[in-house]
Design a protein around this motif. Structure first.
Motif, PDB file in Angstrom:
ATOM      1  N   GLU A 173       8.999   9.633   1.899  1.00  0.00           N
ATOM      2  CA  GLU A 173       9.453   9.717   0.505  1.00  0.00           C
ATOM      3  C   GLU A 173       8.279   9.615  -0.461  1.00  0.00           C
ATOM      4  OE1 GLU A 173      12.408   7.192  -2.404  1.00  0.00           O
ATOM      5  OE2 GLU A 173      13.129   7.670  -0.388  1.00  0.00           O
ATOM      6  N   GLY A 174       7.231   8.918  -0.044  1.00  0.00           N
ATOM      7  CA  GLY A 174       6.038   8.799  -0.873  1.00  0.00           C
ATOM      8  C   GLY A 174       5.037   9.919  -0.650  1.00  0.00           C
ATOM      9  N   GLY A 175       5.470  10.998  -0.020  1.00  0.00           N
ATOM     10  CA  GLY A 175       4.588  12.135   0.194  1.00  0.00           C
ATOM     11  C   GLY A 175       3.543  11.911   1.264  1.00  0.00           C
ATOM     12  N   GLY A 176       3.813  11.026   2.205  1.00  0.00           N
ATOM     13  CA  GLY A 176       2.872  10.746   3.287  1.00  0.00           C
ATOM     14  C   GLY A 176       1.902   9.624   2.981  1.00  0.00           C
ATOM     15  N   ASN A 177       2.058   9.013   1.805  1.00  0.00           N
ATOM     16  CA  ASN A 177       1.176   7.904   1.422  1.00  0.00           C
ATOM     17  C   ASN A 177       1.519   6.658   2.244  1.00  0.00           C
ATOM     18  OD1 ASN A 177      -0.538   6.127   0.170  1.00  0.00           O
ATOM     19  ND2 ASN A 177       0.589   6.067  -1.763  1.00  0.00           N
ATOM     20  N   LYS A 178       0.531   6.125   2.933  1.00  0.00           N
ATOM     21  CA  LYS A 178       0.741   4.951   3.781  1.00  0.00           C
ATOM     22  C   LYS A 178       0.402   3.643   3.071  1.00  0.00           C
ATOM     23  CE  LYS A 178       0.408   7.132   8.305  1.00  0.00           C
ATOM     24  NZ  LYS A 178      -0.146   7.013   9.676  1.00  0.00           N
ATOM     25  N   GLN A 179       0.217   3.706   1.764  1.00  0.00           N
ATOM     26  CA  GLN A 179       0.068   2.499   0.958  1.00  0.00           C
ATOM     27  C   GLN A 179       1.390   2.287   0.224  1.00  0.00           C
ATOM     28  OE1 GLN A 179      -3.473   2.691  -1.478  1.00  0.00           O
ATOM     29  NE2 GLN A 179      -4.797   2.389   0.286  1.00  0.00           N
ATOM     30  N   LEU A 180       2.144   1.296   0.658  1.00  0.00           N
ATOM     31  CA  LEU A 180       3.522   1.121   0.204  1.00  0.00           C
ATOM     32  C   LEU A 180       3.661  -0.032  -0.779  1.00  0.00           C
ATOM     33  CD1 LEU A 180       5.412   1.483   3.617  1.00  0.00           C
ATOM     34  CD2 LEU A 180       4.847   3.273   1.960  1.00  0.00           C
ATOM     35  N   THR A 181       4.638   0.121  -1.661  1.00  0.00           N
ATOM     36  CA  THR A 181       5.082  -0.980  -2.516  1.00  0.00           C
ATOM     37  C   THR A 181       6.292  -1.622  -1.858  1.00  0.00           C
ATOM     38  OG1 THR A 181       4.306   0.078  -4.547  1.00  0.00           O
ATOM     39  CG2 THR A 181       6.004  -1.604  -4.773  1.00  0.00           C
ATOM     40  N   VAL A 182       6.271  -2.929  -1.711  1.00  0.00           N
ATOM     41  CA  VAL A 182       7.373  -3.628  -1.053  1.00  0.00           C
ATOM     42  C   VAL A 182       7.854  -4.771  -1.937  1.00  0.00           C
ATOM     43  CG1 VAL A 182       6.606  -3.067   1.277  1.00  0.00           C
ATOM     44  CG2 VAL A 182       5.793  -5.164   0.202  1.00  0.00           C
TER      45      VAL A 182
END
Length: 464
Positions: A173-182
């Motif tokens: 959903e983030g376009g493949g970005n592996k830095q997530l907001t949790v």
């Protein structure tokens, strides 16, 4: 005793004069139907089984079956039934549940143990339920506990699969970005910060938030407590037990500090578990967790950003009681309007600032001295109408007393904390689900808590 073979069931003859005839076509349909249906359990009264057998022909003597039913073995809900023909003595065995592979446990009892945790009733509740249904009593409490110990590894594996899928969904959903907001939040098994058990969960901030990871800490082990009597009676056996048993104690310290440790551990293992980093953290107004993450960085190349929970941020404020002063109802309205101003402008700091101060200035206004930046008064003036403040105004001395709270909360520096602000609603919903499985008014072992944590994560992510 041998177990009844499928071929024996299929070949069992049926009396054509019976009112409950089973035709070959019906039999074939049922045998080749939905596998899930064929593996279901059905509650059947014993007399119904006898009635069924009396409508069949014995494969030993070909006479109409007329014999006896006995229970060869009972293990919780598992029954080994033996049908004996009185004419020829032929014996037919019926096992009410299969065994789980490579174990001595019966599937029906394991399912019952999972259900006892899923419904939050435990062994005592299961016992009452089966008693009302006139079903066999469950296995004794000691064996029930051993079954829970067996279950936990399977639940943990299934939980990890569910959470791994949730992480992949968040990344996609983030376009493949592996830095997530949790978003993260901790909770305690008992009310207050004196609990021996603490849990925490991290949720994604996707359109459909899901649980990404859970953690638990315990200061108490029920097995260690139960073994204390051995210390005096048999010291050698006690020492052997201490060396070999799986102790549930994994934390020493204040219960109130569990939350920051729980969340820190989940941050530290994000790369090894999922190959992602949690770079932004949504938390409530308590800064302990974020401060702990900054002082003990999980990643060498990332400084974790704190994003305020809008709901918690909007709850701050002061209220004054008494006739002619600000009422509780008016204080609640302040919080509602403040939260609305933040949520509707969370991407625009300037608009957020103007809208937040408009709340105070609107209340501070009088008919003689209006002070407006954005409110119904300006809308009315634009339409050539007038607006009466006499019904909505609050005494200015009262507002002067709470103005310092607005100065603090509605400053640009403070509002910057909720730009792109998030919510912990998903965490709170998860905790509500968890407490239905391990209600806070009862004591639960850490084993049951861990099973409930796994089951609630799977239900939250994937449904029942």
């Amino acid at each position: 005793m041998r177990r009844i073979r499928a071929s024996k069931v299929v070949n069992m003859e049926v009396d054509s004069t019976s009112s409950s005839n089973i035709t070959d076509q019906n039999l074939n349909t049922s045998m080749h139907g939905d596998d899930d249906v064929m593996k279901c359990y059905f509650i059947t009264q014993m007399e119904s089984l006898i009635s069924l057998m009396k409508n069949t022909l014995c494969i030993g003597c070909s006479n109409r079956w007329n014999g006896s039913l006995s229970i060869e073995r009972r293990d919780g809900l598992y029954l080994h039934l033996v049908f004996t023909c009185s004419s020829c003595g032929n014996v037919t065995d019926l096992h009410s549940s299969p065994k789980l592979q490579d174990t001595r446990r019966y599937e029906v009892n394991v399912r019952l143990a999972i259900g006892g945790t899923l419904s939050g009733i435990g062994h005592s509740g299961v016992k009452k339920l089966l008693g009302v249904m006139n079903l066999p009593a469950p296995v004794d409490e000691e064996y029930y506990s051993k079954t829970q110990t067996y279950i936990i590894d399977h639940v943990s594996r299934a939980q990890q699969e569910s959470m791994a899928v949730a992480v992949n969904e968040a990344v996609l959903e983030g376009g493949g970005n592996k830095q997530l907001t949790v978003s993260g939040d901790g909770a305690w098994l008992t009310r207050g910060h004196t609990s021996a058990h603490g849990v925490a969960a991290l949720c994604s901030t996707a359109r459909c938030p899901k649980i990404l990871d859970t953690n638990w800490l315990s200061k108490r082990c029920s097995k260690c407590q139960g073994s204390e009597s051995l210390r005096q009676q048999d010291p050698e056996l006690f020492e052997m037990f201490k060396e070999t048993h799986d102790c549930q104690i994994n934390y020493e310290g204040a219960s109130g500090s569990m939350e920051k440790e729980l969340i820190h551990q989940m941050f530290c293992r994000s790369v090894s578990k999922y190959d992602v980093k949690y770079t932004s953290f949504i938390g409530d107004g308590d800064a302990k967790v974020h401060k702990y993450l900054l002082e003990n960085p999980p990643y060498s190349d990332v400084k974790i950003k704190k994003i305020e929970d809008v709901n918690h941020f909007a709850k701050h404020g002061k209220k004054l009681h008494g006739k002619g002063r600000m009422t509780d109802g008016q204080a609640i309205k302040f919080k509602i309007y403040f939260g609305k101003a933040i949520r509707e402008n969370k991407s625009n700091l300037d608009n957020m600032y103007k809208r937040s101060w408009a709340i105070f200035k609107h209340r501070y206004s009088t008919n003689d001295e209006p002070m407006h930046e954005w409110c119904q008064y300006l809308q009315a003036a634009a339409n050539g109408q007038t607006s009466d403040h006499s019904k909505s105004s609050i005494p200015r001395p009262c507002l002067d007393m709470i103005k310092p709270a607005f100065d603090e909360l509605c400053s640009r520096e403070s509002l910057e904390r909720v730009v792109e602000g998030g919510s912990q609603n998903a965490n709170e919903a998860f905790h509500s689900l968890l407490w239905t499985m391990v209600p806070k008014h009862r004591y639960w072992s850490s084993t049951i808590i861990r099973i409930a944590l796994g089951l609630s994560a799977m239900v939250f992510n994937d449904g029942y």
